[in-house]
Scaffold this active site. Structure first.
Site: not given
Length: 185
Positions: A66-67
């Site tokens: 995830a970012d």
């Protein structure tokens, strides 16, 4: 085996709510080498690069990457480099609505890949200079996209949110849960 492509304590804490047993391994990517696109495309490309970087080391594992980034008026606000940059960010966000984007990339143990971007609108209260200085004195802006964490002192800045609260913390667990359980498409 489930791998979280992050050493973020917040992401680990959130993932434990839906996946009690996983390993955390940071992805080693050069974020500056990726082209800066519009915010949703950029967070998705970062999450994808993080996840793909771990596939060779964990070929049979489920990998979650995830970012998260904050965007205001089309401009990305990453983690501030120092207090002065944090002050600029928080001051600009005062009384305004901004977006928090998280790109999710999941590679299941069967090799199928799922991707999604989750967006949450966050509105801050109007902030005085004293409000901003009081917030900055807590040092809660460090290592936070947009210079705040909604789970700590940053909660006092927030007037309202529209969307997933956990997205603002960095891992939209409701969406992720559904990505992990969904039938292959």
């Amino acid at each position: 085996m489930i791998i979280l492509a992050s050493h973020s304590p917040r992401r680990q804490e959130l993932l434990k709510r839906i996946v009690p047993d996983f390993e955390s391994h940071p992805a080693s990517i050069n974020e500056r080498a990726l082209p800066v696109l519009d915010p949703p495309a950029y967070v998705q490309s970062l999450a994808t690069a993080k996840g793909q970087s771990l596939v060779p080391s964990y070929p049979g594992a489920t990998i979650i990457a995830a970012d998260t980034m904050v965007a205001f008026q089309g401009k990305l606000l990453g983690k501030p480099h120092d207090r002065a940059e944090a002050k600029q960010m928080i001051t600009a966000l005062g009384g305004q609505t901004h977006q928090v984007y998280t790109g999710l990339w999941v590679r299941l143990d069967n090799g199928s890949v799922r991707q999604q971007v989750v967006t949450t609108d966050v509105t801050f209260w109007p902030l005085s200079e004293a409000d901003v200085e009081s917030y900055l004195a807590e040092d809660a802006y460090q290592d936070k996209a947009g210079a705040y964490g909604i789970q700590d002192a940053g909660a006092l800045l927030v007037k309202s949110i529209h969307g997933d609260f956990y997205n603002v913390m960095g891992l939209p667990i409701s969406t992720l849960y559904r990505m992990l359980l969904a039938e292959p498409q």
